[in-house]
Design a protein around this motif. Structure first.
Motif, PDB file in Angstrom:
ATOM      1  N   PRO A 159       5.944 -17.546 -21.649  1.00 26.13           N
ATOM      2  CA  PRO A 159       7.434 -17.645 -21.577  1.00 26.13           C
ATOM      3  C   PRO A 159       8.383 -17.010 -22.587  1.00 26.13           C
ATOM      4  O   PRO A 159       9.629 -16.508 -22.126  1.00 26.13           O
ATOM      5  N   LYS A 160       8.056 -16.741 -23.781  1.00 26.34           N
ATOM      6  CA  LYS A 160       8.940 -16.063 -24.806  1.00 26.34           C
ATOM      7  C   LYS A 160       8.953 -14.764 -24.011  1.00 26.34           C
ATOM      8  O   LYS A 160      10.209 -14.211 -24.484  1.00 26.34           O
ATOM      9  N   THR A 161       8.028 -13.964 -23.627  1.00 30.31           N
ATOM     10  CA  THR A 161       7.939 -12.806 -23.475  1.00 30.31           C
ATOM     11  C   THR A 161       8.692 -12.649 -21.880  1.00 30.31           C
ATOM     12  O   THR A 161       9.719 -11.687 -21.705  1.00 30.31           O
ATOM     13  N   GLN A 162       8.844 -13.573 -21.120  1.00 29.96           N
ATOM     14  CA  GLN A 162       9.474 -13.704 -19.945  1.00 29.96           C
ATOM     15  C   GLN A 162      11.034 -13.583 -20.272  1.00 29.96           C
ATOM     16  O   GLN A 162      11.856 -13.212 -19.578  1.00 29.96           O
ATOM     17  N   ALA A 163      11.334 -14.588 -21.204  1.00 26.35           N
ATOM     18  CA  ALA A 163      12.770 -15.096 -21.550  1.00 26.35           C
ATOM     19  C   ALA A 163      13.469 -13.567 -22.230  1.00 26.35           C
ATOM     20  O   ALA A 163      14.509 -13.156 -21.767  1.00 26.35           O
TER      21      ALA A 163
ATOM     22  N   ALA B 146      12.233 -10.480 -21.570  1.00 24.79           N
ATOM     23  CA  ALA B 146      12.348  -9.449 -20.412  1.00 24.79           C
ATOM     24  C   ALA B 146      13.278  -9.642 -19.425  1.00 24.79           C
ATOM     25  O   ALA B 146      13.903  -8.712 -18.952  1.00 24.79           O
ATOM     26  N   PHE B 147      13.585 -10.989 -19.250  1.00 30.92           N
ATOM     27  CA  PHE B 147      14.505 -11.289 -18.003  1.00 30.92           C
ATOM     28  C   PHE B 147      15.819 -11.756 -18.559  1.00 30.92           C
ATOM     29  O   PHE B 147      16.729 -12.482 -17.693  1.00 30.92           O
ATOM     30  N   ALA B 148      16.222 -11.627 -19.985  1.00 33.28           N
ATOM     31  CA  ALA B 148      17.401 -12.300 -20.421  1.00 33.28           C
ATOM     32  C   ALA B 148      17.691 -13.597 -20.081  1.00 33.28           C
ATOM     33  O   ALA B 148      18.892 -13.735 -19.508  1.00 33.28           O
ATOM     34  N   MET B 149      16.770 -14.519 -20.152  1.00 33.80           N
ATOM     35  CA  MET B 149      16.884 -15.975 -19.690  1.00 33.80           C
ATOM     36  C   MET B 149      16.892 -16.700 -21.058  1.00 33.80           C
ATOM     37  O   MET B 149      15.861 -16.324 -21.673  1.00 33.80           O
ATOM     38  N   PRO B 150      17.060 -17.852 -21.227  1.00 30.43           N
ATOM     39  CA  PRO B 150      17.164 -18.689 -22.399  1.00 30.43           C
ATOM     40  C   PRO B 150      15.520 -19.215 -22.104  1.00 30.43           C
ATOM     41  O   PRO B 150      15.069 -19.612 -20.888  1.00 30.43           O
ATOM     42  N   LEU B 151      15.183 -19.310 -23.471  1.00 29.42           N
ATOM     43  CA  LEU B 151      13.652 -19.626 -23.644  1.00 29.42           C
ATOM     44  C   LEU B 151      13.455 -21.235 -22.959  1.00 29.42           C
ATOM     45  O   LEU B 151      12.427 -21.406 -22.167  1.00 29.42           O
ATOM     46  N   ASN B 152      14.349 -22.132 -23.401  1.00 30.25           N
ATOM     47  CA  ASN B 152      14.302 -23.340 -22.847  1.00 30.25           C
ATOM     48  C   ASN B 152      14.344 -23.257 -21.473  1.00 30.25           C
ATOM     49  O   ASN B 152      13.619 -24.443 -20.764  1.00 30.25           O
ATOM     50  N   PHE B 153      14.989 -22.772 -20.714  1.00 28.66           N
ATOM     51  CA  PHE B 153      15.027 -22.544 -19.179  1.00 28.66           C
ATOM     52  C   PHE B 153      13.756 -22.064 -18.451  1.00 28.66           C
ATOM     53  O   PHE B 153      12.973 -22.551 -17.870  1.00 28.66           O
ATOM     54  N   VAL B 154      13.215 -20.917 -19.283  1.00 29.96           N
ATOM     55  CA  VAL B 154      12.030 -20.110 -18.580  1.00 29.96           C
ATOM     56  C   VAL B 154      10.664 -21.151 -18.881  1.00 29.96           C
ATOM     57  O   VAL B 154       9.962 -21.296 -18.277  1.00 29.96           O
ATOM     58  N   LYS B 155      10.735 -22.183 -19.940  1.00 23.82           N
ATOM     59  CA  LYS B 155       9.756 -22.853 -20.105  1.00 23.82           C
ATOM     60  C   LYS B 155       9.521 -24.149 -19.203  1.00 23.82           C
ATOM     61  O   LYS B 155       8.540 -24.799 -18.883  1.00 23.82           O
ATOM     62  N   LEU B 156      10.678 -24.297 -18.472  1.00 25.21           N
ATOM     63  CA  LEU B 156      10.718 -25.393 -17.350  1.00 25.21           C
ATOM     64  C   LEU B 156       9.724 -25.252 -16.326  1.00 25.21           C
ATOM     65  O   LEU B 156       9.582 -23.908 -15.878  1.00 25.21           O
TER      66      LEU B 156
ATOM     67  N   LEU C  72       4.595  -9.520 -15.400  1.00 23.51           N
ATOM     68  CA  LEU C  72       5.586 -10.143 -16.282  1.00 23.51           C
ATOM     69  C   LEU C  72       5.918 -11.654 -15.919  1.00 23.51           C
ATOM     70  O   LEU C  72       5.877 -12.508 -16.321  1.00 23.51           O
ATOM     71  N   GLU C  73       6.285 -11.568 -14.727  1.00 24.82           N
ATOM     72  CA  GLU C  73       6.613 -12.889 -13.731  1.00 24.82           C
ATOM     73  C   GLU C  73       5.450 -13.962 -13.607  1.00 24.82           C
ATOM     74  O   GLU C  73       5.798 -15.061 -13.741  1.00 24.82           O
TER      75      GLU C  73
END
Length: 120
Positions: A28-32, A34-44, A22-23
């Motif tokens: 990024p959508k799946t990561q966000a 799975a890890f309860a993170m904002p999508l715009n953050f995960v895309k950075l 996953l990591e």
């Protein structure tokens, strides 16, 4: 009981390999999610680098747990697994408090059960 404990240990190792996938490889959508993170953050880009780096550690931990089951036996195996589960428990506790509470159930609980069963 030992067989059950070793199976549960293998599942902990496989779980960490799944987390690694996953990591490192998930979109990024799946990561966000799975890890309860904002999508715009995960895309950075820096977040992707950090997730990849964390994935390498989770993968190494998963491989270490699984390879220990194949390479060691007896008291050496039990001691090594106790140490590995203690490590997972420490990291999962930190992650549960700092990242998402889901980690308490998904990582801390199984590792704690294995740790307890290894002492029985």
């Amino acid at each position: 009981m030992l067989r059950f404990t070793l199976i549960l240990t293998a599942l902990v190792g496989l779980e960490h390999l799944g987390i690694m996938l996953l990591e490192i490889f998930a979109d990024p959508k799946t990561q966000a999610k799975a890890f309860a993170m904002p999508l715009n953050f995960v895309k950075l880009p820096n977040a992707q680098i950090a997730l990849g780096n964390q994935g390498i550690y989770n993968g190494a931990l998963g491989l270490l747990i699984l390879s220990s089951l194949m390479l060691f036996s007896g008291s050496t195996l039990l001691t090594l697994l106790k140490l590995l589960m203690l490590f997972v428990m420490i990291v999962a506790t930190y992650g549960g408090f700092t990242a998402t509470k889901k980690i308490f159930g998904l990582q801390l609980l199984p590792a704690t059960l294995v740790f307890i069963f290894l002492w029985l």
